[in-house]
Write a protein that holds these residues in place. Sequence first.
Motif, short mmCIF file in Angstrom:
data_model
loop_
_atom_site.label_atom_id
_atom_site.label_comp_id
_atom_site.label_asym_id
_atom_site.label_seq_id
_atom_site.Cartn_x
_atom_site.Cartn_y
_atom_site.Cartn_z
N MET A 1 -6.27 -5.75 5.58
CA MET A 1 -5.69 -6.60 4.55
C MET A 1 -6.17 -6.19 3.17
O MET A 1 -5.40 -6.17 2.21
CB MET A 1 -6.04 -8.07 4.83
CG MET A 1 -5.28 -8.63 6.00
SD MET A 1 -5.62 -10.34 6.50
CE MET A 1 -6.63 -11.03 5.28
N THR A 2 -7.45 -5.82 3.05
CA THR A 2 -7.98 -5.37 1.77
C THR A 2 -7.32 -4.08 1.33
O THR A 2 -6.93 -3.92 0.16
CB THR A 2 -9.51 -5.18 1.87
OG1 THR A 2 -10.10 -6.40 2.30
CG2 THR A 2 -10.10 -4.77 0.54
N THR A 3 -7.16 -3.15 2.26
CA THR A 3 -6.51 -1.88 1.94
C THR A 3 -5.06 -2.10 1.54
O THR A 3 -4.58 -1.49 0.57
CB THR A 3 -6.59 -0.92 3.15
OG1 THR A 3 -7.95 -0.80 3.54
CG2 THR A 3 -6.01 0.43 2.81
N LEU A 4 -4.35 -2.96 2.24
CA LEU A 4 -2.96 -3.25 1.91
C LEU A 4 -2.86 -3.88 0.52
O LEU A 4 -1.99 -3.52 -0.28
CB LEU A 4 -2.35 -4.19 2.95
CG LEU A 4 -0.92 -4.66 2.68
CD1 LEU A 4 0.03 -3.47 2.71
CD2 LEU A 4 -0.51 -5.71 3.69
N TYR A 5 -3.74 -4.81 0.20
CA TYR A 5 -3.75 -5.45 -1.12
C TYR A 5 -4.00 -4.41 -2.21
O TYR A 5 -3.30 -4.39 -3.23
CB TYR A 5 -4.79 -6.56 -1.17
CG TYR A 5 -4.91 -7.21 -2.52
CD1 TYR A 5 -3.93 -8.08 -2.96
CD2 TYR A 5 -5.99 -6.94 -3.36
CE1 TYR A 5 -4.03 -8.69 -4.21
CE2 TYR A 5 -6.09 -7.53 -4.60
CZ TYR A 5 -5.10 -8.40 -5.02
OH TYR A 5 -5.19 -8.99 -6.25
N MET A 6 -4.97 -3.53 -2.00
CA MET A 6 -5.27 -2.51 -3.01
C MET A 6 -4.07 -1.58 -3.19
O MET A 6 -3.75 -1.18 -4.31
CB MET A 6 -6.53 -1.73 -2.61
CG MET A 6 -7.79 -2.56 -2.73
SD MET A 6 -9.30 -1.84 -2.02
CE MET A 6 -9.17 -0.14 -2.36
N TYR A 7 -3.41 -1.22 -2.12
CA TYR A 7 -2.24 -0.36 -2.20
C TYR A 7 -1.12 -1.04 -2.99
O TYR A 7 -0.50 -0.44 -3.87
CB TYR A 7 -1.74 0.00 -0.79
CG TYR A 7 -0.38 0.66 -0.79
CD1 TYR A 7 -0.23 1.99 -1.17
CD2 TYR A 7 0.75 -0.05 -0.42
CE1 TYR A 7 1.01 2.59 -1.18
CE2 TYR A 7 1.99 0.53 -0.43
CZ TYR A 7 2.13 1.85 -0.81
OH TYR A 7 3.36 2.44 -0.83
N LEU A 8 -0.85 -2.32 -2.69
CA LEU A 8 0.22 -3.04 -3.37
C LEU A 8 -0.08 -3.23 -4.85
O LEU A 8 0.83 -3.18 -5.68
CB LEU A 8 0.46 -4.39 -2.69
CG LEU A 8 1.07 -4.31 -1.28
CD1 LEU A 8 1.11 -5.70 -0.66
CD2 LEU A 8 2.44 -3.68 -1.31
N VAL A 9 -1.33 -3.42 -5.21
CA VAL A 9 -1.69 -3.54 -6.63
C VAL A 9 -1.50 -2.21 -7.33
O VAL A 9 -0.98 -2.15 -8.45
CB VAL A 9 -3.14 -4.06 -6.77
CG1 VAL A 9 -3.63 -3.91 -8.20
CG2 VAL A 9 -3.24 -5.52 -6.34
N GLU A 10 -1.90 -1.11 -6.69
CA GLU A 10 -1.74 0.21 -7.29
C GLU A 10 -0.27 0.55 -7.51
O GLU A 10 0.09 1.16 -8.52
CB GLU A 10 -2.37 1.28 -6.40
CG GLU A 10 -3.84 1.45 -6.58
CD GLU A 10 -4.38 2.59 -5.73
OE1 GLU A 10 -3.57 3.38 -5.20
OE2 GLU A 10 -5.60 2.67 -5.60
N ASP B 1 2.08 -1.47 -8.14
CA ASP B 1 2.68 -2.53 -8.97
C ASP B 1 3.68 -3.39 -8.20
O ASP B 1 4.67 -3.85 -8.74
CB ASP B 1 3.35 -1.94 -10.22
CG ASP B 1 2.34 -1.36 -11.19
OD1 ASP B 1 1.21 -1.88 -11.23
OD2 ASP B 1 2.67 -0.39 -11.89
N LYS B 2 3.43 -3.58 -6.93
CA LYS B 2 4.27 -4.45 -6.12
C LYS B 2 3.84 -5.91 -6.26
O LYS B 2 4.65 -6.81 -6.13
CB LYS B 2 4.21 -4.06 -4.63
CG LYS B 2 4.58 -2.64 -4.36
CD LYS B 2 6.06 -2.44 -4.38
CE LYS B 2 6.34 -1.00 -4.00
NZ LYS B 2 7.73 -0.66 -4.12
N VAL B 3 2.56 -6.13 -6.51
CA VAL B 3 2.03 -7.48 -6.74
C VAL B 3 1.10 -7.42 -7.94
O VAL B 3 0.54 -6.38 -8.28
CB VAL B 3 1.25 -8.03 -5.51
CG1 VAL B 3 2.16 -8.22 -4.33
CG2 VAL B 3 0.08 -7.15 -5.16
N GLU B 4 0.94 -8.56 -8.58
CA GLU B 4 0.00 -8.68 -9.70
C GLU B 4 -1.39 -8.97 -9.16
O GLU B 4 -1.54 -9.76 -8.23
CB GLU B 4 0.42 -9.83 -10.62
CG GLU B 4 1.72 -9.60 -11.34
CD GLU B 4 1.59 -8.55 -12.43
OE1 GLU B 4 0.56 -8.51 -13.10
OE2 GLU B 4 2.55 -7.77 -12.58
#
Length: 73
Positions: A16-25, A27-30
Motif C-alpha cells: 500500500m505504501t509503494t502504491l501510494y508513492m507511485y500514485l503521488v509521483e 500525479d494521480k492523487v494529491e
Amino acid sequence: MEFMLAVVGIVLLLSMTTLYMYLVEEDKVEPHIPTPVKKTYRGNFWDAETKQFYKWDKLMRLKKLREQNDTTQ
C-alpha cells in the motif's frame, strides 16, 4: 499461524505504501498535507486585573487592547 498473519500484514503495508508513492509521483492523487487546526478553548478564563471571568476570544482581545495601551502611554 501468527507468524503468517504478521507476514501478510507487513506485505500489505509495504504494498500500500509503494502504491501510494507511485500514485503521488505520477500525479494521480494529491499528497496528504495536514492543515494546522486552530485550537479552541472551552469554558471561562480568569482575568486577574478585572477579577472577572471571560471567554477565551474576549480575553485575547482584552490582552491586545492592554498591550496597545501600554505602548501608547
